[in-house]
Design an enzyme around this catalytic site. Structure first.
Site, PDB file in Angstrom:
ATOM      1  N   ARG A 294     -14.200   1.898   5.599  1.00 40.26           N
ATOM      2  CA  ARG A 294     -14.357   2.769   6.419  1.00 40.26           C
ATOM      3  C   ARG A 294     -15.884   2.927   6.812  1.00 40.26           C
ATOM      4  O   ARG A 294     -16.418   3.142   7.943  1.00 40.26           O
ATOM      5  CB  ARG A 294     -13.992   4.357   6.007  1.00 40.26           C
ATOM      6  CG  ARG A 294     -12.260   4.413   5.940  1.00 40.26           C
ATOM      7  CD  ARG A 294     -11.826   5.890   5.963  1.00 40.26           C
ATOM      8  NE  ARG A 294     -10.548   5.827   5.423  1.00 40.26           N
ATOM      9  CZ  ARG A 294      -9.526   5.459   6.108  1.00 40.26           C
ATOM     10  NH1 ARG A 294      -9.518   4.949   7.354  1.00 40.26           N
ATOM     11  NH2 ARG A 294      -8.222   5.461   5.403  1.00 40.26           N
TER      12      ARG A 294
ATOM     13  N   ARG B 296     -19.354   7.461  -0.935  1.00 37.40           N
ATOM     14  CA  ARG B 296     -19.523   7.463   0.329  1.00 37.40           C
ATOM     15  C   ARG B 296     -20.691   8.266   1.054  1.00 37.40           C
ATOM     16  O   ARG B 296     -21.489   7.842   2.017  1.00 37.40           O
ATOM     17  CB  ARG B 296     -18.275   7.974   1.203  1.00 37.40           C
ATOM     18  CG  ARG B 296     -17.326   7.097   1.449  1.00 37.40           C
ATOM     19  CD  ARG B 296     -15.948   7.129   2.312  1.00 37.40           C
ATOM     20  NE  ARG B 296     -15.234   6.113   2.073  1.00 37.40           N
ATOM     21  CZ  ARG B 296     -13.842   6.087   2.443  1.00 37.40           C
ATOM     22  NH1 ARG B 296     -13.174   7.407   2.691  1.00 37.40           N
ATOM     23  NH2 ARG B 296     -12.974   5.062   2.391  1.00 37.40           N
TER      24      ARG B 296
ATOM     25  N   ASP C 102     -11.500  11.420   5.148  1.00 40.82           N
ATOM     26  CA  ASP C 102     -11.784  10.301   5.289  1.00 40.82           C
ATOM     27  C   ASP C 102     -12.674   9.865   6.591  1.00 40.82           C
ATOM     28  O   ASP C 102     -12.722   8.716   6.937  1.00 40.82           O
ATOM     29  CB  ASP C 102     -10.309   9.379   5.590  1.00 40.82           C
ATOM     30  CG  ASP C 102      -9.794   9.486   4.087  1.00 40.82           C
ATOM     31  OD1 ASP C 102     -10.260   9.583   3.196  1.00 40.82           O
ATOM     32  OD2 ASP C 102      -8.309   9.319   4.454  1.00 40.82           O
TER      33      ASP C 102
ATOM     34  N   ARG D 298       4.047   5.982   1.522  1.00 38.28           N
ATOM     35  CA  ARG D 298       5.280   6.777   1.009  1.00 38.28           C
ATOM     36  C   ARG D 298       6.381   6.436   1.796  1.00 38.28           C
ATOM     37  O   ARG D 298       7.594   6.627   1.038  1.00 38.28           O
ATOM     38  CB  ARG D 298       4.684   8.403   1.546  1.00 38.28           C
ATOM     39  CG  ARG D 298       3.484   9.097   0.606  1.00 38.28           C
ATOM     40  CD  ARG D 298       2.979  10.077   1.625  1.00 38.28           C
ATOM     41  NE  ARG D 298       2.154  10.950   0.821  1.00 38.28           N
ATOM     42  CZ  ARG D 298       0.778  10.913   0.807  1.00 38.28           C
ATOM     43  NH1 ARG D 298       0.401   9.609   1.056  1.00 38.28           N
ATOM     44  NH2 ARG D 298       0.072  11.294   0.089  1.00 38.28           N
TER      45      ARG D 298
ATOM     46  N   LYS E  28     -14.594   8.084  -3.549  1.00 39.91           N
ATOM     47  CA  LYS E  28     -13.662   7.280  -2.762  1.00 39.91           C
ATOM     48  C   LYS E  28     -13.920   5.760  -2.854  1.00 39.91           C
ATOM     49  O   LYS E  28     -14.285   5.586  -3.963  1.00 39.91           O
ATOM     50  CB  LYS E  28     -13.875   7.754  -1.129  1.00 39.91           C
ATOM     51  CG  LYS E  28     -13.746   8.950  -0.827  1.00 39.91           C
ATOM     52  CD  LYS E  28     -12.264   9.589  -0.863  1.00 39.91           C
ATOM     53  CE  LYS E  28     -11.964  10.934  -0.719  1.00 39.91           C
ATOM     54  NZ  LYS E  28     -10.362  11.162  -1.041  1.00 39.91           N
TER      55      LYS E  28
ATOM     56  N   GLY F 163      -6.223   3.600  -3.836  1.00 44.82           N
ATOM     57  CA  GLY F 163      -5.997   4.770  -4.830  1.00 44.82           C
ATOM     58  C   GLY F 163      -4.689   5.528  -4.277  1.00 44.82           C
ATOM     59  O   GLY F 163      -4.286   6.036  -5.152  1.00 44.82           O
TER      60      GLY F 163
HETATM   61  C1  S3P Z   1      -4.554  10.253   0.542  1.00 42.94           C
HETATM   62  C2  S3P Z   1      -5.258  11.335   0.172  1.00 42.94           C
HETATM   63  C3  S3P Z   1      -6.841  11.370   0.297  1.00 42.94           C
HETATM   64  C4  S3P Z   1      -7.563  10.433   1.003  1.00 42.94           C
HETATM   65  C5  S3P Z   1      -6.898   8.949   1.080  1.00 42.94           C
HETATM   66  C6  S3P Z   1      -5.374   9.239   1.236  1.00 42.94           C
HETATM   67  C7  S3P Z   1      -3.197  10.292   0.453  1.00 42.94           C
HETATM   68  O1  S3P Z   1      -7.435  11.189  -1.069  1.00 42.94           O
HETATM   69  O2  S3P Z   1      -8.804  10.315   1.004  1.00 42.94           O
HETATM   70  O3  S3P Z   1      -7.192   8.173   1.914  1.00 42.94           O
HETATM   71  O4  S3P Z   1      -2.645   9.336   1.188  1.00 42.94           O
HETATM   72  O5  S3P Z   1      -2.683  11.121  -0.142  1.00 42.94           O
HETATM   73  P1  S3P Z   1      -7.676  12.151  -2.205  1.00 42.94           P
HETATM   74  O6  S3P Z   1      -6.126  12.913  -2.381  1.00 42.94           O
HETATM   75  O7  S3P Z   1      -8.190  11.553  -3.425  1.00 42.94           O
HETATM   76  O8  S3P Z   1      -8.258  13.292  -1.373  1.00 42.94           O
END
Ligand code: S3P
Length: 434
Positions: A389, A347, A316, A28, A343, A96
């Site tokens: 992880r 997982r 996580d 971010r 994920k 992701g």
């Molecule tokens: C994240 C949100 C989560 C998390 C990922 C990081 C983020 O995912 O599992 O590792 O930085 O906003 P989801 O929004 O798919 O739950």
């Protein structure tokens, strides 16, 4: 490059360690810094493969980033309308967070982009983000719901009132990033609280947002003003060592400078319910995100039914929690955790397979797992299926193992914790790369 970990049984963790910067906040910082007015100084940046994918994508769209040291960046913001068309598709690697947040950031631009990623990312669902963005007027195509994601230029987006069907900070954040460029108000409601790093950083960058128990809203057209970002240690990386400290013998073990945003620390609550002796010593004067030193002592854990309300707050941390559960007395039951199936790997299935391989009795459920506690891990071979992880979680199992654990396909540890082996060695674990 290390492809396999060999984790030799160890019994102690001691001393104090630090873990690298928070992955969510690092992504971010570069995204918001890039579209802010002014220069964003980032300290504590996680220079991992995932966050470097975000950094490269911003550079490809004209954002100048000075790398003062591995953890210090100076991001020269180009303003909300200043990004430029990249000359090629944007490769998000394994990340992701990067692909989904960029979908929001890029859906209101006047140029086209294509976002793609590695084999794992190209299996992950993107319609959860594309759908609300289309309601805002974005032109987005996915390939059967997955990457590559093609975003066509649009001239305007409009605000929406959207109830998230699942608890997802990535979907929420993508909508909020698009909302900055949309006309009118956008409101996002979530079925359960999820990490709020985007909201906190927006506020630090001068964006006015409204929040109540279950929702967040903002008016489009607001400017972001660069502000320094101090990235704390990643709670999700600290999690491996919290569990290690609870399972190992030794004196008090401390993990310093960890982000303890309450939307991230569900594992602390879960471990305490299991009987762990964990203490949080908050540091004063931290920035937008609370920071603490966390100490943990060896404790006899007991199995529990993990409260479903804690699942999104520990999302996580389940791979390593499953390791703790195998060592607790009695049974641990996790339900309401179907999000774990989408994920970096499935997982639930991959952990169940690895636990079984190492002699741990468990039952895979559609939305969770039941784990028989009171067990020791046999040595053996497991496959992390490229999930960072899962690889690190099974390294922690070496504290209660009767033989070496060989963990395959561990390259992706570099996506979140590039110096895991060094930190693990400093703590007292005996894990080596091969
Ligand atoms: C994240 C949100 C989560 C998390 C990922 C990081 C983020 O995912 O599992 O590792 O930085 O906003 P989801 O929004 O798919 O739950």
């Amino acid at each position: 490059m290390t492809q396999r970990f060999i984790a030799t049984p160890a019994t102690q963790v001691n001393g104090s360690i630090r873990v690298p910067g928070d992955k969510s906040i690092s992504h971010r910082s570069v995204m918001l810094g890039g579209i802010a007015h002014g220069v964003t100084e980032v300290d504590g940046f996680l220079a991992s493969a995932d966050c470097l994918a975000t950094l490269r994508a911003q550079q490809m769209m004209g954002v100048h980033v000075e790398r003062l040291s591995p953890t210090q960046l100076r991001v020269h913001g180009v303003g909300e309308r200043g990004l430029q068309a990249p000359s090629a598709q944007l490769d998000m690697g394994n990340a992701g967070t990067a692909i989904r947040l960029f979908m929001g950031l890029l859906s209101g631009q006047k140029f086209a982009t294509t976002l793609t990623g590695d084999e794992s990312l190209r299996k992950r669902p993107m319609e959860r983000v594309a759908k609300p963005l289309r309601l805002m007027g974005a032109q987005i195509e996915t390939l059967d719901g997955k990457p590559p994601v093609r975003i066509a230029p649009v001239t305007r987006l409009q605000g929406i009132d959207y109830a998230l069907p699942m608890a997802s900070a990535q979907v929420k954040s993508a909508i909020l990033l698009a909302a900055l460029q949309a006309e009118g108000i956008t409101r996002v409601s979530e079925p359960a609280p999820t990490r709020d790093h985007t909201e906190r950083m927006f506020q630090d960058f001068g964006v006015l947002i409204g929040r109540d128990a279950g929702s967040v809203w903002l008016a489009g057209g607001q400017k972001l003003t660069a502000a320094p970002v101090s990235v704390p240690g990643d709670f999700s990386s600290a999690a491996f060592f919290l569990v290690a400290g609870a399972l190992a013998g030794g004196t008090e073990f401390v993990i310093e400078n960890v982000g303890v945003n309450p939307t991230r620390t569900g594992l602390l609550d879960i471990l305490r319910l299991m009987g762990a002796d964990v203490r949080v010593h908050e540091r004063v004067g931290a920035g937008a995100e609370p920071v603490a030193d966390i100490s943990v002592r060896a404790s006899q854990l007991r199995g529990i039914h993990v409260p479903e309300a804690l699942v999104p707050l520990a999302i996580d941390e389940f791979p390593v929690l499953f390791i703790a559960a195998a060592c607790a007395s009695g049974e641990t039951l996790v339900t309401g955790a179907e999000e774990l199936r989408v994920k970096e790997s499935d997982r639930l299935a991959v952990m169940a397979e690895g636990l079984t391989r190492l002699g741990i009795v468990n039952e895979l459920l559609p939305d969770g797992i039941r784990i028989q506690g009171g067990q020791r891990f046999t040595g053996g071979h497991i496959d992390s299926h490229g999930d960072h992880r899962i690889a690190m979680a099974f390294a922690v199992a070496s504290l209660r193992a009767d033989g070496d654990i060989h963990i395959d396909d561990v390259e992706n540890v570099a996506t979140s914790f590039p110096d895991f082996l060094q930190v693990a060695a400093a703590a007292g674990l005996q894990v080596r790369g091969a």
